[in-house]
Structures are given as C-alpha cells and as structure tokens.
Design a protein around this motif. Structure first.
Motif, PDB file in Angstrom:
ATOM      1  N   ASN A  30       0.801  -1.221   0.000  1.00 36.39           N
ATOM      2  CA  ASN A  30       0.000   0.000   0.000  1.00 36.39           C
ATOM      3  C   ASN A  30       0.834   1.270   0.000  1.00 36.39           C
ATOM      4  OD1 ASN A  30      -2.560  -1.089  -0.098  1.00 36.39           O
ATOM      5  ND2 ASN A  30      -2.744  -1.277   2.117  1.00 36.39           N
ATOM      6  N   SER A  31       2.108   1.153   0.295  1.00 33.78           N
ATOM      7  CA  SER A  31       2.959   2.338   0.449  1.00 33.78           C
ATOM      8  C   SER A  31       3.885   2.487  -0.737  1.00 33.78           C
ATOM      9  CB  SER A  31       3.776   2.241   1.737  1.00 33.78           C
ATOM     10  OG  SER A  31       2.930   2.211   2.863  1.00 33.78           O
ATOM     11  N   LYS A  32       3.682   3.548  -1.523  1.00 31.33           N
ATOM     12  CA  LYS A  32       4.530   3.784  -2.681  1.00 31.33           C
ATOM     13  C   LYS A  32       5.854   4.434  -2.300  1.00 31.33           C
ATOM     14  CE  LYS A  32       0.921   4.093  -6.196  1.00 31.33           C
ATOM     15  NZ  LYS A  32      -0.196   3.673  -5.341  1.00 31.33           N
ATOM     16  N   CYS A  33       5.896   5.041  -1.134  1.00 31.64           N
ATOM     17  CA  CYS A  33       7.093   5.762  -0.714  1.00 31.64           C
ATOM     18  C   CYS A  33       7.542   5.287   0.667  1.00 31.64           C
ATOM     19  CB  CYS A  33       6.854   7.266  -0.638  1.00 31.64           C
ATOM     20  SG  CYS A  33       6.184   7.996  -2.129  1.00 31.64           S
ATOM     21  N   MET A  34       8.849   5.194   0.825  1.00 34.63           N
ATOM     22  CA  MET A  34       9.465   4.964   2.121  1.00 34.63           C
ATOM     23  C   MET A  34      10.398   6.138   2.383  1.00 34.63           C
ATOM     24  SD  MET A  34       8.371   2.033   3.316  1.00 34.63           S
ATOM     25  CE  MET A  34       9.597   1.584   4.540  1.00 34.63           C
ATOM     26  N   ALA A  35      10.509   6.538   3.620  1.00 34.06           N
ATOM     27  CA  ALA A  35      11.319   7.719   3.913  1.00 34.06           C
ATOM     28  C   ALA A  35      11.990   7.599   5.269  1.00 34.06           C
ATOM     29  CB  ALA A  35      10.454   8.972   3.878  1.00 34.06           C
ATOM     30  N   TRP A  36      13.012   8.422   5.441  1.00 35.38           N
ATOM     31  CA  TRP A  36      13.657   8.605   6.734  1.00 35.38           C
ATOM     32  C   TRP A  36      13.449  10.040   7.180  1.00 35.38           C
ATOM     33  CZ3 TRP A  36      15.900   4.986   9.810  1.00 35.38           C
ATOM     34  CH2 TRP A  36      16.177   3.749   9.227  1.00 35.38           C
ATOM     35  N   PHE A  37      13.131  10.170   8.434  1.00 39.53           N
ATOM     36  CA  PHE A  37      13.011  11.467   9.082  1.00 39.53           C
ATOM     37  C   PHE A  37      13.975  11.496  10.262  1.00 39.53           C
ATOM     38  CE2 PHE A  37       9.125  13.277   7.166  1.00 39.53           C
ATOM     39  CZ  PHE A  37       8.651  12.165   6.478  1.00 39.53           C
ATOM     40  N   ARG A  38      14.231  12.685  10.766  1.00 40.72           N
ATOM     41  CA  ARG A  38      15.038  12.780  11.974  1.00 40.72           C
ATOM     42  C   ARG A  38      14.526  13.922  12.842  1.00 40.72           C
ATOM     43  NH1 ARG A  38      20.827  14.856   9.411  1.00 40.72           N
ATOM     44  NH2 ARG A  38      20.166  16.983   8.861  1.00 40.72           N
ATOM     45  N   GLN A  39      14.777  13.779  14.123  1.00 43.15           N
ATOM     46  CA  GLN A  39      14.375  14.827  15.060  1.00 43.15           C
ATOM     47  C   GLN A  39      15.430  14.981  16.130  1.00 43.15           C
ATOM     48  OE1 GLN A  39      10.483  14.365  16.874  1.00 43.15           O
ATOM     49  NE2 GLN A  39      10.326  16.570  17.198  1.00 43.15           N
ATOM     50  N   THR A  91      23.263  14.692  14.397  1.00 40.91           N
ATOM     51  CA  THR A  91      22.837  14.017  15.617  1.00 40.91           C
ATOM     52  C   THR A  91      21.334  14.182  15.824  1.00 40.91           C
ATOM     53  OG1 THR A  91      24.974  14.292  16.707  1.00 40.91           O
ATOM     54  CG2 THR A  91      23.048  14.005  18.124  1.00 40.91           C
ATOM     55  N   ALA A  92      20.635  13.052  15.922  1.00 44.28           N
ATOM     56  CA  ALA A  92      19.174  13.068  16.049  1.00 44.28           C
ATOM     57  C   ALA A  92      18.669  11.651  16.227  1.00 44.28           C
ATOM     58  CB  ALA A  92      18.533  13.686  14.797  1.00 44.28           C
ATOM     59  N   MET A  93      17.387  11.547  16.546  1.00 45.89           N
ATOM     60  CA  MET A  93      16.706  10.265  16.460  1.00 45.89           C
ATOM     61  C   MET A  93      16.207  10.139  15.032  1.00 45.89           C
ATOM     62  SD  MET A  93      15.825   7.603  18.308  1.00 45.89           S
ATOM     63  CE  MET A  93      15.535   8.052  20.030  1.00 45.89           C
TER      64      MET A  93
END
Length: 127
Positions: A30-39, A91-93
């Motif tokens: 169902n997911s056309k996109c995968m991504a990485w985020f950081r905080q 540096t992040a999660m």
C-alpha cells in the motif's frame, strides 16, 4: 498497516559513516514511498530522504545531499540509509516511515504524508 523496525544507529566521529536499516512488514504494497526522518532535541521533525518503492527515484533534503544515500531491497522489504561524512548537526533520532496509500509521489518528504512509523534509532556524531 505497515510495521517498521529500524536498526544501525549508534555513535560516529565527525566525518564518519553509519548505515541505517528499516525492515518493513505487513501491508507494504500500500505504500509507494518509504522515507527517513530525523528529530533532534528541541527541533521539529525533518524529512531526510525518500524513495519510490516501484522504481529508482530518490529525494533528499538539501542538508544531506551528496552525503546520504537511500536504497532499497524490495525482496527483503528493507530500505537502507547510508550516511557518510557525518557531522554533529546530524545528531538526532532517526525514524523510518511508510507513506499513506493515496500518496502518489515521494518528492515532498513531509510527515503528514506518512502513516506508519518505526520506533526510531539514535545517531550521535561527536566532533
């Protein structure tokens, strides 16, 4: 629903490298996109990179272009974030995310378009 498990975080020196992995299970089709985020502490969550699961298109935030590379292994339902030339500002999660079913393109790496999230993996870069 998609379940995501990240791994590969840790500590690195300024200029060093780390490789993050994100294993997906469940309704991944169902997911056309995968991504990485950081905080980072005290900062808003930032989109880092995204990849179209049906092709080779990848997109990157300006802050990581030329240093980070996102790739995927569809057979293993896994995406990888290779991070080179790290600096303390990295540096992040870091969180892996799978897009909402109706998302048609991956260019906008914004968390409102992503429905499933991993638990996060910490990346710490020291100078």
């Amino acid at each position: 629903q998609v379940q995501l498990v990240e791994s590969g975080g840790g500590s690195a020196q300024d200029g060093g490298s780390l490789r993050l992995s994100c294993a997906a299970s469940g309704h991944t089709y169902n997911s056309k996109c995968m991504a990485w985020f950081r905080q980072a502490p005290g900062k808003k969550r930032e989109g880092v990179a995204s990849i179209y699961t049906g092709g080779e298109n990848t997109f990157y935030a300006d802050s990581v272009k030329g240093r980070f590379t996102l790739s995927r292994d569809n057979a293993a339902n896994t995406v990888f974030l290779q991070m080179n030339n790290l600096n303390p500002e990295d540096t992040a999660m870091y969180y892996c995310a799978a897009s909402m079913p109706r998302l048609a393109g991956c260019f906008h790496i914004q968390d409102v378009y992503y429905a499933s999230w991993g638990q996060g993996t910490q990346v710490t870069v020291s100078s």
